[in-house]
Each structure stands twice: as C-alpha cells, then as structure tokens.
Design a protein around this motif. Structure first.
Motif, PDB file in Angstrom:
ATOM      1  N   ARG A 118       0.865  -1.179   0.071  1.00 47.19           N
ATOM      2  CA  ARG A 118      -0.036  -0.011  -0.008  1.00 47.19           C
ATOM      3  C   ARG A 118       0.609   1.131   0.012  1.00 47.19           C
ATOM      4  O   ARG A 118       0.369   2.499  -0.118  1.00 47.19           O
ATOM      5  N   ARG A 131     -11.617   3.214  -4.043  1.00 53.26           N
ATOM      6  CA  ARG A 131     -12.455   3.818  -2.846  1.00 53.26           C
ATOM      7  C   ARG A 131     -13.027   4.926  -2.955  1.00 53.26           C
ATOM      8  O   ARG A 131     -13.320   5.803  -2.122  1.00 53.26           O
ATOM      9  N   GLU A 134     -16.489   5.513  -1.729  1.00 58.01           N
ATOM     10  CA  GLU A 134     -16.697   5.570  -0.253  1.00 58.01           C
ATOM     11  C   GLU A 134     -16.025   6.492   0.621  1.00 58.01           C
ATOM     12  O   GLU A 134     -16.520   7.024   1.543  1.00 58.01           O
ATOM     13  N   SER A 234     -22.411   0.193  -0.505  1.00 53.82           N
ATOM     14  CA  SER A 234     -22.258  -0.844   0.636  1.00 53.82           C
ATOM     15  C   SER A 234     -21.770  -2.137  -0.117  1.00 53.82           C
ATOM     16  O   SER A 234     -20.830  -2.811   0.538  1.00 53.82           O
ATOM     17  N   LYS A 237     -18.191  -1.673  -1.082  1.00 55.44           N
ATOM     18  CA  LYS A 237     -17.204  -1.707   0.143  1.00 55.44           C
ATOM     19  C   LYS A 237     -17.233  -3.046   0.675  1.00 55.44           C
ATOM     20  O   LYS A 237     -15.689  -3.596   1.022  1.00 55.44           O
ATOM     21  N   ARG A 238     -18.249  -3.823   0.785  1.00 51.30           N
ATOM     22  CA  ARG A 238     -18.057  -5.247   1.267  1.00 51.30           C
ATOM     23  C   ARG A 238     -17.093  -6.112   0.183  1.00 51.30           C
ATOM     24  O   ARG A 238     -16.441  -6.926   0.853  1.00 51.30           O
ATOM     25  N   LEU A 240     -14.742  -5.153  -1.864  1.00 50.55           N
ATOM     26  CA  LEU A 240     -13.452  -4.564  -1.624  1.00 50.55           C
ATOM     27  C   LEU A 240     -12.757  -5.076  -0.228  1.00 50.55           C
ATOM     28  O   LEU A 240     -11.630  -5.390  -0.345  1.00 50.55           O
ATOM     29  N   ASP A 241     -13.477  -5.117   0.633  1.00 46.38           N
ATOM     30  CA  ASP A 241     -12.751  -5.630   2.129  1.00 46.38           C
ATOM     31  C   ASP A 241     -12.557  -6.928   1.906  1.00 46.38           C
ATOM     32  O   ASP A 241     -11.548  -7.451   2.556  1.00 46.38           O
ATOM     33  N   LYS A 242     -13.495  -7.710   1.172  1.00 47.07           N
ATOM     34  CA  LYS A 242     -13.304  -9.217   1.140  1.00 47.07           C
ATOM     35  C   LYS A 242     -11.869  -9.281   0.517  1.00 47.07           C
ATOM     36  O   LYS A 242     -11.104 -10.217   0.879  1.00 47.07           O
ATOM     37  N   GLU A 244      -9.541  -7.343   0.142  1.00 44.97           N
ATOM     38  CA  GLU A 244      -8.344  -6.811   0.815  1.00 44.97           C
ATOM     39  C   GLU A 244      -7.992  -8.032   2.026  1.00 44.97           C
ATOM     40  O   GLU A 244      -6.609  -8.125   2.354  1.00 44.97           O
ATOM     41  N   ALA A 245      -8.870  -8.538   2.318  1.00 46.08           N
ATOM     42  CA  ALA A 245      -8.688  -9.601   3.409  1.00 46.08           C
ATOM     43  C   ALA A 245      -8.140 -10.785   3.113  1.00 46.08           C
ATOM     44  O   ALA A 245      -7.304 -11.284   3.549  1.00 46.08           O
TER      45      ALA A 245
END
Length: 444
Positions: A118, A131, A134, A234, A237-238, A240-242, A244-245
């Motif tokens: 990052r 993002r 967001e 929403s 975001k969910r 993209l968070d997945k 990233e995880a």
C-alpha cells in the motif's frame, strides 16, 4: 464564470473557476512535489494556509476530479481529511468499459490492490480509484457525488458544461493494456492454484459490475434514488474489503510472483499511468449561440489519443484553453494548431521526473498563464516570458482597449481577463518573469 485562479503547486494542478455571487468550482488539487520551490513551503501547508482560507467563505464549493493521479488529487484528500464539509458536491470520472463490457482500468487496479503493498504511489493511485465513492460518501454523502462520462452535462453559475470524455461504453483501451490484463488473468487460470485464485477472479468481476452500477446511479443523466446509491456503495465496500482480507493469502500462491513481476515492470507502470491520463475528464461549456467569453475547455491530463476521439466536438476557438498534462510535449496534439486560443493555462513546475513545457505552447499566439517558469524551455532559452512577444487586447472597465492588461501595464490589482496565477506570497497576470503583487484572499 467571472474569474479564474490557477495555483502554483509546482508539477500539479489546482484551477478554480469563480463567480461574483461567491461560488467556486475547483478543478483538481494536487502536486507531485512535497515542497513548492519558490516559497520552500510544503504543499500541505500551502493548501492549509492559502487555499482553505481563500475559498472558505464561498457560498457553494464544488470540486471536479479529472483523474486519479497524485498531482491532481493529493490536495483533495487533504481538504476532505481536514474538513469533511468543505465541498458541497464533487464530480469524479466514471469507469469505462470496452466493447466486451470489461472495465480494464478497474480490473488492473484490483490486481495492484491485491498483490502489491500500500505504500507506493502506484498502489495509492489504485486505492484512490477503488475507494473514491466510499471516501466521498464519508465526507459529504453519496447523494452529493456525481460520476461523469461522455454525454454528461452539469451546471455552474448558469452555464452548462458538456463532458466530452471519457466514453462510458466502447472505450478504446490500448492494445497493450488489454494484453496486460489478459496476461494477469492467465496467471490465475490454472486449476491447481487452490480456492484463492478463482475466488479472487469472481470477486473481481462482481466488484467491477457493482462499481459500474454505482457510476450509473450517480451519473447526472441517469441518476438513481439515494437508497439505491447507498445500497450499491455498501456492496462495493463489502466486496473490496473481502479482496483486501484475501490479499495476504493471495500473495502466497505460486502465481503471485508472476503477477507481481508483471505489475512491477516499468513499461506496465507507464502504460497504466498513461491509461489514467487518457481517461481524464475533458469538459467544455455548452454553446447556445456564437462564440463568447464563456468558451472554456478543461483537459486534465488528456493525451493526443483523447483529442483524436473528440475532435469533431471541439470548438474552433476558445477564450480559455487549459494545456493538457502540464503543457508537456507528450500531450501536444496536431489538432491544437487549428484552434484559436485567447488564453492558455499551463500548470507546470520543478519536478525531477516530469517533462517541461514544450516550445509549441510558448510559440502559440494565445496569452499564456503559467504556474511558474521553472520547467519552461522558452524561458530557459530566451531568458524572458514568451508573452513579451505578444499583445494582450483586453477590454478595460471603461471600454478602452489596452496594449497590455491593466495588471501588466500598471501593476493594477485586477486584470482585464480575470485570470490570475496564485502563490503564497504573490499573484500575477500573464508575465511569468515579473509583474507580481502581494497575494490577497479573494472576497467571496
């Protein structure tokens, strides 16, 4: 628009269109530099101490981001972090798809997001693109965000502006970018990579679909309900968070090193940067009659390929023409020679990895307004401002014609054309080698 101010951010841009009613439209705000050479001031300090107070009393503050490079959006990130409510509405570029319906710039950004760290500018540019909705929702609400593409139209102070680029569908991505994304996909196509690879590819496709839906919902011409925008945001975001995880485990699969090698190639990085430039928002005023002082075109970092695509929609003359990509040689189009320009905006400055202002702009008959002269080939060769070989025929308040504008001729506070170059210590008219007066905060 009644006046225009262009800030000296070295190799960066911040152009503000203003009205006598006290409203502003800021087009881009950012810099590749950490410091501004002429004042030895950090760019963040300049934004804090000059840009913020200068426009704080504006009744309505709008912002238009042409694309996601640092030299156009680092100041926006700072402004939103400092004051979430600083801007009342923000315009951003919509994602584009090719004839096959693939959003290649977003797909490429997702690969960078998942497989690289990052901290690099390369990665930050991708995160910014992914993002952006967001972060803007957190700052001012998704209902105040507008995604623009070719055919969009927006208003500022009673003037309608047409967005000429980027095209939303059938976008002509370069063959090289297409090959790069296909090569990245092939790296994850083996059935022996475990669950991570197909899961990432599925999430990538799902995110792209939802991101495109959000762009459509926030477009001026097909604007959706606020609830639908929030729901789509929403989901983005969910997803993209997945992703990233998943990143740490993705970086351990056998194909990861091949993907990282591809993404780290200098030619690939250059192609991605050029693709972002080519997809810059280009907009101009909508003519309802003949040519007028409202005729302006803002070009971001658009490339010659961009102008070839929109050639038929360009006017034959503009009152204000912003030179794309800081007036560098790589952005010069053969079409520019046939366009009359009264005033030309050039935001360039001292930056070790950037190109200087090319001679074609200095030799154009239009009056140039330059952020500074540190990277100007003409100034380095001639030792003076190129405008000293031209005349500025602007009408004064009493209707008389002047050989040069009042600001240049007599050190007056105001110029006949209403265009100013602003720095922390001074503002000036159209001579980059002098004609400076102490800077003041404009009364809005």
């Amino acid at each position: 628009m009644d006046w225009l101010e262009m800030h000296n951010l070295e190799f960066g841009e911040c152009t503000v269109l203003g009205s006598l009613e006290g409203n502003i439209l800021m087009v881009d705000c950012g810099s590749m530099n950490v410091k501004i050479r002429e004042s030895d001031m950090e760019v963040t300090d300049y934004v804090e101490n000059n840009i913020v107070p200068r426009y704080f009393d504006a009744k309505e503050r709008s912002f238009l981001l042409t694309h996601f490079h640092r030299d156009h959006m680092s100041g926006l990130r700072y402004l939103l972090k400092r004051d979430h409510g600083f801007f009342h509405r923000v315009f951003v570029p919509a994602a584009s798809v090719n004839r096959e319906g693939r959003a290649l710039l977003i797909e490429f950004a997702l690969y960078v997001f998942a497989f690289l760290g990052r901290q690099s500018e390369y990665s930050q540019m991708s995160v910014s693109a992914l993002r952006i909705f967001e972060r803007l929702h957190y700052a001012l609400g998704i209902g105040n965000v507008y995604s623009l593409s070719r055919g969009s139209q927006f208003d500022f102070e009673g003037v309608a502006y047409d967005v000429l680029w980027p095209a939303a569908g059938g976008y002509p991505f370069s063959p090289l970018l297409t090959e790069i994304v296909e090569e990245l996909d092939v790296c994850l196509s083996s059935p022996f990579l475990g669950r991570g690879a197909p899961e990432f590819l599925a999430l990538k496709n799902e995110f792209c679909g939802e991101y495109l839906r959000l762009c459509q919902l926030t477009s001026p011409q097909n604007r959706g309900y606020l609830g639908d925008m929030e729901e789509s945001l929403s989901r983005c975001k969910r997803l993209l968070d997945k992703i990233e995880a998943m990143a740490p485990s993705l970086q351990l699969i056998p194909a990861a090193q091949n993907i990282i090698e591809i993404l780290s190639r200098p030619a690939v990085r250059e192609e991605y940067a050029n693709a972002q430039n080519t997809a810059s928002i280009v907009f101009q005023n909508h003519r309802t009659r003949e040519a007028s002082l409202d005729d302006i075109i803002m070009t971001g970092d658009a490339t010659p390929e961009t102008f070839d695509q929109i050639a038929e929609e360009l006017y034959d003359a503009y009152y204000i023409f912003k030179a794309p990509h800081h007036g560098t040689a790589s952005s010069w189009s053969h079409l520019f020679k046939d366009i009359l320009k009264s005033h030309i905006l050039i935001s360039n400055g001292d930056y070790h990895a950037a190109g200087g202002v090319c001679m074609e702009w200095a030799e154009d008959e239009g009056i140039k307004h330059c952020a500074n002269n540190a990277a100007c080939a003409w100034f380095q060769e001639k030792g003076s401002c190129c405008n000293r070989t031209a005349y500025c025929w602007e009408v004064c308040e009493k209707g008389a014609m002047t050989l040069r504008c009042p600001k240049v001729a007599g050190g007056a506070r105001d110029s006949g054309c209403g265009i100013y170059v602003i720095s922390f210590q001074s503002d000036r008219g159209c001579f980059c080698d002098g004609d400076e007066t102490p800077s003041k905060t404009r009364k809005l």
